[in-house]
Design an enzyme around this catalytic site. Structure first.
Site, PDB file in Angstrom:
ATOM      1  N   ASP A 195      -0.146   4.488   0.019  1.00 21.52           N
ATOM      2  CA  ASP A 195      -0.834   5.713   0.450  1.00 21.52           C
ATOM      3  C   ASP A 195       0.101   6.700   1.136  1.00 21.52           C
ATOM      4  O   ASP A 195       0.022   7.916   0.914  1.00 21.52           O
ATOM      5  CB  ASP A 195      -1.980   5.379   1.410  1.00 21.52           C
ATOM      6  CG  ASP A 195      -3.153   4.701   0.726  1.00 21.52           C
ATOM      7  OD1 ASP A 195      -3.191   4.683  -0.514  1.00 21.52           O
ATOM      8  OD2 ASP A 195      -4.032   4.186   1.445  1.00 21.52           O
ATOM      9  N   HIS A 196       0.973   6.180   2.002  1.00 21.16           N
ATOM     10  CA  HIS A 196       1.762   7.102   2.821  1.00 21.16           C
ATOM     11  C   HIS A 196       3.000   7.635   2.108  1.00 21.16           C
ATOM     12  O   HIS A 196       3.666   8.537   2.627  1.00 21.16           O
ATOM     13  CB  HIS A 196       2.070   6.471   4.173  1.00 21.16           C
ATOM     14  CG  HIS A 196       0.817   6.320   4.987  1.00 21.16           C
ATOM     15  ND1 HIS A 196       0.043   7.403   5.344  1.00 21.16           N
ATOM     16  CD2 HIS A 196       0.173   5.223   5.453  1.00 21.16           C
ATOM     17  CE1 HIS A 196      -1.008   6.981   6.019  1.00 21.16           C
ATOM     18  NE2 HIS A 196      -0.958   5.666   6.094  1.00 21.16           N
ATOM     19  N   HIS A 223       1.485   1.129   6.088  1.00 24.00           N
ATOM     20  CA  HIS A 223       2.120   2.094   6.982  1.00 24.00           C
ATOM     21  C   HIS A 223       3.429   1.585   7.563  1.00 24.00           C
ATOM     22  O   HIS A 223       4.453   2.286   7.531  1.00 24.00           O
ATOM     23  CB  HIS A 223       1.162   2.480   8.108  1.00 24.00           C
ATOM     24  CG  HIS A 223       1.723   3.497   9.039  1.00 24.00           C
ATOM     25  ND1 HIS A 223       2.357   3.150  10.213  1.00 24.00           N
ATOM     26  CD2 HIS A 223       1.782   4.856   8.962  1.00 24.00           C
ATOM     27  CE1 HIS A 223       2.768   4.253  10.824  1.00 24.00           C
ATOM     28  NE2 HIS A 223       2.433   5.290  10.095  1.00 24.00           N
ATOM     29  N   HIS A 225      -5.658   3.820  -1.674  1.00 22.41           N
ATOM     30  CA  HIS A 225      -6.999   4.171  -1.196  1.00 22.41           C
ATOM     31  C   HIS A 225      -7.314   5.584  -1.666  1.00 22.41           C
ATOM     32  O   HIS A 225      -6.719   6.545  -1.181  1.00 22.41           O
ATOM     33  CB  HIS A 225      -7.040   4.082   0.330  1.00 22.41           C
ATOM     34  CG  HIS A 225      -8.405   4.272   0.912  1.00 22.41           C
ATOM     35  ND1 HIS A 225      -8.675   4.038   2.253  1.00 22.41           N
ATOM     36  CD2 HIS A 225      -9.589   4.680   0.367  1.00 22.41           C
ATOM     37  CE1 HIS A 225      -9.951   4.288   2.485  1.00 22.41           C
ATOM     38  NE2 HIS A 225     -10.526   4.695   1.353  1.00 22.41           N
ATOM     39  N   THR A 275      -7.201   6.285   9.902  1.00 20.36           N
ATOM     40  CA  THR A 275      -7.100   5.137   9.006  1.00 20.36           C
ATOM     41  C   THR A 275      -8.373   4.332   9.152  1.00 20.36           C
ATOM     42  O   THR A 275      -9.167   4.574  10.072  1.00 20.36           O
ATOM     43  CB  THR A 275      -5.862   4.274   9.349  1.00 20.36           C
ATOM     44  OG1 THR A 275      -5.720   3.232   8.376  1.00 20.36           O
ATOM     45  CG2 THR A 275      -5.977   3.658  10.733  1.00 20.36           C
ATOM     46  N   ASN A 289       0.856  -1.190   0.000  1.00 17.38           N
ATOM     47  CA  ASN A 289       0.000   0.000   0.000  1.00 17.38           C
ATOM     48  C   ASN A 289       0.894   1.243   0.000  1.00 17.38           C
ATOM     49  O   ASN A 289       1.729   1.418   0.895  1.00 17.38           O
ATOM     50  CB  ASN A 289      -0.903  -0.017   1.230  1.00 17.38           C
ATOM     51  CG  ASN A 289      -1.907   1.116   1.223  1.00 17.38           C
ATOM     52  OD1 ASN A 289      -1.555   2.271   1.025  1.00 17.38           O
ATOM     53  ND2 ASN A 289      -3.171   0.800   1.469  1.00 17.38           N
ATOM     54  N   HIS A 304      -4.042  -4.846   7.777  1.00 18.91           N
ATOM     55  CA  HIS A 304      -4.237  -3.750   8.727  1.00 18.91           C
ATOM     56  C   HIS A 304      -3.379  -3.989   9.968  1.00 18.91           C
ATOM     57  O   HIS A 304      -3.610  -4.906  10.736  1.00 18.91           O
ATOM     58  CB  HIS A 304      -5.697  -3.562   9.144  1.00 18.91           C
ATOM     59  CG  HIS A 304      -5.955  -2.171   9.661  1.00 18.91           C
ATOM     60  ND1 HIS A 304      -6.120  -1.082   8.826  1.00 18.91           N
ATOM     61  CD2 HIS A 304      -6.050  -1.681  10.919  1.00 18.91           C
ATOM     62  CE1 HIS A 304      -6.326   0.003   9.549  1.00 18.91           C
ATOM     63  NE2 HIS A 304      -6.281  -0.336  10.819  1.00 18.91           N
ATOM     64  N   GLU A 332      -8.667   0.646  -3.106  1.00 19.11           N
ATOM     65  CA  GLU A 332      -9.535   0.707  -1.937  1.00 19.11           C
ATOM     66  C   GLU A 332     -10.427   1.936  -2.066  1.00 19.11           C
ATOM     67  O   GLU A 332      -9.943   3.022  -2.407  1.00 19.11           O
ATOM     68  CB  GLU A 332      -8.707   0.786  -0.654  1.00 19.11           C
ATOM     69  CG  GLU A 332      -7.882  -0.450  -0.391  1.00 19.11           C
ATOM     70  CD  GLU A 332      -7.122  -0.377   0.915  1.00 19.11           C
ATOM     71  OE1 GLU A 332      -6.745  -1.439   1.436  1.00 19.11           O
ATOM     72  OE2 GLU A 332      -6.896   0.742   1.421  1.00 19.11           O
TER      73      GLU A 332
END
Length: 237
Positions: A8-9, A213, A42, A99, A6, A190, A69
């Site tokens: 996203d960050h 993350h 996401h 989150t 992921n 998660h 997502e």
């Protein structure tokens, strides 16, 4: 077991200065080159990290699998039908959360969910639902037309003490088995990291883990290829 990354960050870090770097697409390509089996992003309604342009560029750039997502809204459905990622993962979304805080309440939205999934499936987009590792949620996900479920591992990642950790791990193990028996592919995610992922090697009904993350935080210190390889070493069977 496969690893989906992921990104996203990466976008969160870029957006801190709004100067275009680090580029999530560049990170996605590097993640693929380093062994990631898929890229997760996401697109939130408030666009707090991933932006529409990121999604468009990711669709063009990556060679593995794009997992989008998103919330169950008409706007996001239209975007997914246009961009056509390999996979859409439906998640609950609250503007005030940092989150995603829990699994999708399928029983509350079952009729709408079924109607939402059908056009995505009809256009060749597979659909996953982010759920708690519970029997009823799995059964409803299958009935609604999902291809996959992503089991929420947050409670496991927050568990303390051998007894609680074992309890949460067994919940995930049982849910994964039931999901496979229902004809669903199984992903987990998660709060997972190199510190708690090793037991998942023995959960053979789980095909893939989705990690963001913790991986990106580690990558800030050691680099993305090293951070990915560390995780791959922990999940290799």
């Amino acid at each position: 077991m496969r690893l989906a990354v992921n990104i996203d960050h990466i976008a969160t870090l870029r957006n801190a200065r709004n100067e275009g770097h680090p580029d999530p697409v560049e990170a996605a390509i590097l993640a693929e080159q380093s062994g990631a089996a898929g890229i997760v992003c996401h697109l939130r309604e408030d666009r707090r990290h991933i932006k529409d342009d990121d999604l468009e560029r990711l669709r063009e750039a990556i060679d593995t699998k794009l997992d989008l997502e998103m919330a169950m809204t008409s706007e996001m459905q239209s975007i997914a039908l246009r961009v056509k990622p390999e996979l859409v993962t439906l998640v609950p979304e609250k503007r005030e959360e940092l989150t995603t805080e829990g699994g999708f309440a399928i029983h509350t939205h079952f009729k709408r969910l079924t109607e939402f999934i059908k056009p995505l499936r009809d256009h060749g987009v597979e659909v996953s639902i982010f759920i708690e590792p519970e029997d009823d949620a799995i059964e409803l996900a299958a009935e609604a037309g999902a291809n996959l479920v992503e089991l929420h591992t947050g409670p496991y990642s927050l568990a303390t003490g051998d007894k609680q950790i074992a309890y949460e791990l067994e919940r995930i193990r049982t849910a994964a088995r039931i999901a496979r028996e229902a004809g669903l592919a199984v992903v987990a995610g998660h709060g997972l990291s190199v510190h708690n992922i090793a037991p998942f090697r023995e959960l053979h009904d789980i095909e893939e883990v989705s990690i963001g993350h913790a991986l990106i935080a580690r990558a800030v210190l050691v680099g993305l290829p090293v951070a990915i390889q560390e995780l791959l070493d922990h999940i290799s069977r």
